[in-house]
Write an enzyme that holds these catalytic residues in place. Structure first.
Site, PDB file in Angstrom:
ATOM      1  N   GLY A   1       0.769  -1.248   0.000  1.00 43.58           N
ATOM      2  CA  GLY A   1       0.000   0.000   0.000  1.00 43.58           C
ATOM      3  C   GLY A   1       0.795   1.289   0.000  1.00 43.58           C
TER       4      GLY A   1
ATOM      5  N   ASP B   1      -5.310   1.821  10.529  1.00 48.82           N
ATOM      6  CA  ASP B   1      -6.697   1.392  10.722  1.00 48.82           C
ATOM      7  C   ASP B   1      -6.811   0.767  12.118  1.00 48.82           C
ATOM      8  OD1 ASP B   1      -9.341   0.887   9.685  1.00 48.82           O
ATOM      9  OD2 ASP B   1      -8.766  -1.165   9.266  1.00 48.82           O
ATOM     10  N   SER B   2      -6.717  -0.560  12.229  1.00 47.16           N
ATOM     11  CA  SER B   2      -6.772  -1.173  13.567  1.00 47.16           C
ATOM     12  C   SER B   2      -5.512  -0.861  14.371  1.00 47.16           C
ATOM     13  CB  SER B   2      -6.924  -2.694  13.454  1.00 47.16           C
ATOM     14  OG  SER B   2      -5.709  -3.279  13.030  1.00 47.16           O
TER      15      SER B   2
END
Ligand code: IMP
Ligand code: MG
Length: 186
Positions: free
Chosen positions: A44, A106-107
């Site tokens: 990513g 994110d998490s």
């Protein structure tokens, strides 16, 4: 690939460019004159790190680069909850200042794993930089040292971020929706 998946643009190309310039201004005092290694989390981060290093060059910061492949998403949008090193980096980082680059926080599991993994290789310091942050989704306590944009809890693609391998090439960040509803998140 189904072009109908892309809903609307959340962050335009020009906004990303402007934010990278200001982020680099912010980080340059800390990075200058250090033995700096930048480690991109694959896949990513590829577009973000490419734009970051060119802006850093204009600010006279000259890092070494390497990449670490971590996996927690096995296709689709649901996290498995564990993060594995799929491909390690090879640059020696002992005594170095390391800046980890990822597309999105994110998490928090991916960057927490990257941080511990790199500290285990005797780096002097490990800092983290993400383009996007979804603070409402945090499952483990982790904050990035530098972040481009805070976004709401929506699944996004583009500028390196994918849905099932697609859309990474978009030069902007867009929301996606599936024909049968929104993609599931964890
Ligand atoms: P974390 O470990 O949950 O913080 O997840 C980080 C990774 O999840 C990122 O590197 C992305 O690959 C992926 N991810 C999280 N949210 C999104 C999203 O909205 N779109 C695409 N990928 C995402
Ligand atoms: Mg990723």
């Amino acid at each position: 690939m189904n072009p109908h998946h892309i809903r609307d643009i959340l962050i335009e190309e020009g906004q990303i460019k402007d934010r990278i310039e200001s982020l680099v201004q912010e980080m340059t005092p800390e990075l200058k004159d250090r033995d700096l290694v930048m480690i991109g989390i694959l896949r990513g981060s590829f577009m973000f790190i490419a734009d970051l290093v060119r802006e850093l060059f204009r600010n006279h910061v000259h890092p070494r680069l390497d990449f670490l492949t971590l996996e927690s998403y096995y296709g689709g949008t649901a996290s498995s909850g564990t993060v594995n090193v799929a491909k390690d980096f090879s640059t020696r980082v002992d005594g170095c200042h390391v800046l980890v680059i990822d597309d999105i926080l994110d998490s928090g599991r991916t960057l927490a794993k990257a941080h511990d993994h790199i500290m285990g290789k005797k780096a002097d310091t490990v800092r983290t930089c993400v383009l996007l942050d979804k603070p409402s989704r945090r499952a483990v306590p982790f904050e990035a040292n530098y972040r481009g944009f805070e976004i709401p809890d929506e699944f996004v693609v583009g500028y390196g971020l994918d849905y099932d391998g697609y859309y990474r090439e978009l030069p902007y960040i867009a929301k996606v929706s599936m024909l049968d509803g929104c993609p599931d998140q964890e």
